[in-house]
Design a protein around this motif. Structure first.
Motif, short mmCIF file in Angstrom:
data_model
loop_
_atom_site.label_atom_id
_atom_site.label_comp_id
_atom_site.label_asym_id
_atom_site.label_seq_id
_atom_site.Cartn_x
_atom_site.Cartn_y
_atom_site.Cartn_z
N LEU A 219 19.73 32.43 21.28
CA LEU A 219 20.25 33.09 20.08
C LEU A 219 20.60 34.52 20.48
O LEU A 219 19.81 35.19 21.16
CB LEU A 219 19.18 33.12 18.98
CG LEU A 219 19.41 34.10 17.83
CD1 LEU A 219 20.58 33.66 16.95
CD2 LEU A 219 18.14 34.26 17.00
N GLU A 220 21.77 34.99 20.05
CA GLU A 220 22.14 36.40 20.21
C GLU A 220 22.59 36.91 18.84
O GLU A 220 23.27 36.20 18.10
CB GLU A 220 23.32 36.59 21.17
CG GLU A 220 23.02 36.31 22.60
CD GLU A 220 24.22 36.58 23.51
OE1 GLU A 220 25.24 37.16 23.06
OE2 GLU A 220 24.16 36.19 24.69
N VAL A 221 22.21 38.13 18.53
CA VAL A 221 22.72 38.82 17.35
C VAL A 221 23.40 40.08 17.84
O VAL A 221 22.77 40.92 18.48
CB VAL A 221 21.60 39.14 16.33
CG1 VAL A 221 22.15 39.99 15.18
CG2 VAL A 221 20.98 37.86 15.79
N GLU A 222 24.71 40.17 17.58
CA GLU A 222 25.49 41.34 17.99
C GLU A 222 25.76 42.18 16.75
O GLU A 222 26.12 41.65 15.70
CB GLU A 222 26.81 40.89 18.63
CG GLU A 222 26.60 40.05 19.87
CD GLU A 222 27.87 39.43 20.41
OE1 GLU A 222 28.95 39.57 19.78
OE2 GLU A 222 27.79 38.78 21.46
N CYS B 7 26.72 41.02 10.93
CA CYS B 7 26.46 40.86 12.36
C CYS B 7 27.16 39.59 12.83
O CYS B 7 27.57 38.76 12.03
CB CYS B 7 24.95 40.74 12.64
SG CYS B 7 24.01 42.25 12.32
N THR B 8 27.27 39.44 14.14
CA THR B 8 27.75 38.19 14.72
C THR B 8 26.55 37.46 15.29
O THR B 8 25.84 38.00 16.15
CB THR B 8 28.79 38.44 15.81
OG1 THR B 8 29.88 39.18 15.25
CG2 THR B 8 29.31 37.13 16.37
N VAL B 9 26.30 36.27 14.78
CA VAL B 9 25.20 35.44 15.27
C VAL B 9 25.81 34.43 16.24
O VAL B 9 26.78 33.75 15.92
CB VAL B 9 24.48 34.73 14.11
CG1 VAL B 9 23.34 33.86 14.63
CG2 VAL B 9 23.95 35.75 13.11
N VAL B 10 25.24 34.38 17.44
CA VAL B 10 25.79 33.56 18.52
C VAL B 10 24.73 32.57 18.98
O VAL B 10 23.57 32.95 19.21
CB VAL B 10 26.22 34.45 19.71
CG1 VAL B 10 26.75 33.62 20.86
CG2 VAL B 10 27.24 35.49 19.27
N PHE B 11 25.13 31.32 19.13
CA PHE B 11 24.26 30.29 19.68
C PHE B 11 24.88 29.78 20.97
O PHE B 11 26.03 29.35 20.98
CB PHE B 11 24.11 29.13 18.69
CG PHE B 11 23.43 29.53 17.42
CD1 PHE B 11 22.06 29.60 17.35
CD2 PHE B 11 24.18 29.88 16.30
CE1 PHE B 11 21.43 29.99 16.17
CE2 PHE B 11 23.56 30.27 15.13
CZ PHE B 11 22.18 30.33 15.06
#
Length: 190
Positions: free
Chosen positions: A150-153, A133-137
């Protein structure tokens, strides 16, 4: 024009939780990349009523117009590249929509002539690929507000949800109902 289905999971964080998560994933001290979102809507919020949103994102010297629409598996995003001059014209009220986005707005019965620039949101973004996954802060600044997110794509709903919940559980952060950036931005607009 490009289309994609976006499957993502979001959670608003406190500043402390944001820092804990960065440390947990060995990302402390990384600096984020800046991007600017410019939002467009009618005074009657026709896009919002259709569950949709229209923005231009400025990132690394590029300008991408994106229409977000509801989709059974997440959000359908339609993208088209613009120039800096086109962004300037849009902000001044001279909105020339890329053809595919114009057609989709017509299908949604959005009064295109009523679209106008409503403001901007600046984001400082740090990303990491983690467990497929792509973890985005994100740290976002808009209309005098600052928030941490926090986003998890993911490529699938099940995998994204599993990784999202695992990450929150590992650091004991509660899952929160989190509106997207556009909703949070418009909540601060008169």
């Amino acid at each position: 024009m490009e289309e994609e289905i976006e499957i993502e999971f979001k959670n608003l964080l406190t500043k402390t939780e944001y820092e804990i998560l960065l440390k947990h994933l060995n990302m402390s001290g990384e600096s984020g990349k800046k991007q600017m979102n410019y939002y467009f809507e009618t005074d009657e919020f026709d896009l919002k009523q259709a569950g949709s949103a229209l923005r231009i994102r400025e990132k690394l010297g590029t300008y991408t117009c994106t229409l977000k629409q509801p989709h059974a598996k997440g959000l359908l995003e339609t993208h088209a590249q613009l120039t800096k001059e086109e962004l300037f014209n849009w902000k001044k009220g001279n909105i020339q929509l890329p053809h595919p986005i114009e057609e989709k707005l017509k299908q949604l019965q959005i009064p295109i002539h009523k679209l106008k620039y409503r403001g901007q949101l600046e984001t400082e973004r740090i990303e990491k690929n983690w467990n497929n996954c792509t973890v985005v802060f994100d740290i976002s600044r808009y209309n005098g507000n600052v928030d941490y997110e926090l986003e998890v794509e993911a490529n699938s709903y099940q995998e994204g949800k599993r990784i999202f919940q695992r990450l929150l559980n590992e650091v004991h952060i509660p899952e929160r109902k989190t509106p997207n950036k556009i909703e949070r931005f418009f909540h601060t607009v008169d």
